[in-house]
Design a protein around this motif. Sequence first.
Motif, PDB file in Angstrom:
ATOM      1  N   ILE A 104       0.857  -1.067  -0.058  1.00  0.00           N
ATOM      2  CA  ILE A 104      -0.018   0.041  -0.102  1.00  0.00           C
ATOM      3  C   ILE A 104       0.886   1.199  -0.044  1.00  0.00           C
ATOM      4  O   ILE A 104       0.724   2.270  -0.813  1.00  0.00           O
ATOM      5  N   ALA A 105       1.843   1.290   0.746  1.00  0.00           N
ATOM      6  CA  ALA A 105       2.724   2.403   0.806  1.00  0.00           C
ATOM      7  C   ALA A 105       3.432   2.722  -0.509  1.00  0.00           C
ATOM      8  O   ALA A 105       3.624   3.843  -0.746  1.00  0.00           O
ATOM      9  N   ALA A 106       3.717   1.621  -1.290  1.00  0.00           N
ATOM     10  CA  ALA A 106       4.378   1.803  -2.479  1.00  0.00           C
ATOM     11  C   ALA A 106       3.568   2.445  -3.440  1.00  0.00           C
ATOM     12  O   ALA A 106       3.802   3.580  -4.389  1.00  0.00           O
ATOM     13  N   MET A 107       2.136   1.902  -3.589  1.00  0.00           N
ATOM     14  CA  MET A 107       1.143   2.425  -4.295  1.00  0.00           C
ATOM     15  C   MET A 107       0.833   4.111  -4.023  1.00  0.00           C
ATOM     16  O   MET A 107       0.859   4.875  -4.912  1.00  0.00           O
ATOM     17  N   LEU A 108       0.849   4.217  -2.906  1.00  0.00           N
ATOM     18  CA  LEU A 108       0.417   5.713  -2.391  1.00  0.00           C
ATOM     19  C   LEU A 108       1.511   6.615  -2.690  1.00  0.00           C
ATOM     20  O   LEU A 108       1.346   7.790  -3.181  1.00  0.00           O
TER      21      LEU A 108
END
Length: 443
Positions: A104-108
């Motif tokens: 999720i952090a990478a997507m954000l």
Amino acid sequence: MAKPIVAVVGRPNVGKSTLFNKLIGQRMSIVDDTPGVTRDRIFGDAEWLNREITLVDTGGIEPKTDDLILSKMREQAALAIDMANVIMFVTDMKSGVLAADMEIAAMLQRSGKPIVLCVNKCDTIGGTPPEFYEFYNLGLGDPIAVSAAHGHGTGDLLDAVFEHLPESDEEKEEDDTINVAIIGKPNAGKSSLVNKVLGEDRLIVSNIAGTTRDAIDTKVSVGEQKYNLIDTAGLRRQSKVIDKIEKYSVLRAKMAIDRSDVCVIMLDAAEGFTEQDSKVAGLALEQGKACIIAVNKWDLVEKDGTTMDSYRKRLMKDFSFMSFAPIIFISAKTGQRIERLFELVKFVHQQNSMRISTGMLNDILADATARVQPPSDKGKRLKIYYMTQASTRPPTFVCFCNRKELFHFSYQRYLENQIRSTFGLEGTPVRFVIRERGDTKGE
């Protein structure tokens, strides 16, 4: 002006709903554990240091199988990220950093949107536990320790959010463009109206419910007045909103109402009034918007000399809860009464923005109380000392009295009718705030 939007994103069971409820100051329906299912009402307003934001509580981002990991994450998060000014990424102190958090952090980060990292369930009082520093591995800057259950750290969290938001731009309020949200059930002809005004097929029109997904802005000038038409997705009964993309379409429609000045509530003349039309109108009424009821497809109705009058009388009964809203019969297909519709939009916007002097209000108050004596209970009579207008959009009046509990709703309605009979206020709701003398807080 529209409030900034903050999306609350994270895995299931990290406490997003608890945090959401804490920040908006009220309980809302619980998010289902099933991936992609969001609450009935997934947005709410939060205020901090006299500034407001709209929070969007997204469903938990949870892949069920290896094949669906990226698709489910992108489907959920991309829609929330797309509409947001700031992302609030909620993680769980007790479970630590999981692989899903890293995904999720990478997507954000790829979104390019500002991100505030919230580490929830920091419920113990005292020094920061060593496990907290693990969240720096997400690469999103300084994490903020929060206990949504107890409210600890929420001030620091909101401070971090507002650091990414610009100060209110007062100059924008000088723009004379009127924002018009066109709302209604699917297939009422909302997109057809925009296309007719533009003279081109800019928006896709079909008989398939749900063709419009986004709230689409269209700039147009009618005469010397500039308008921003916001074509919204049709609002269906909540039980019929199953598809996840449609859930966000409904959310965007509600957001469109929030940033509008005037709401045009479109009805299908052939279908007539339904319960869902009243719910759609209720959304606009709750937010204090100027409203117009536009009966579309009037060209398809067989008419005689009394058809319009009888139809109008039925609608006035159906929409008795917003009797202030003017009713107009139009045809988006032929252009019938479209110019008159825009004249009405401009008029009700002016009514919604009307300001009345305190002196004139108290002249009306004195006359009204002389005609109909204020109510009493057990020997105590209501005394209204004076009335003043606190704000516009909608016109909001503050009444100072001796005892709030004596100020019955029926007498408020009586005063509202007296004000309307003098100043019109057509097309706009009116709100009252009742205060006792010496009370510095509103209702």
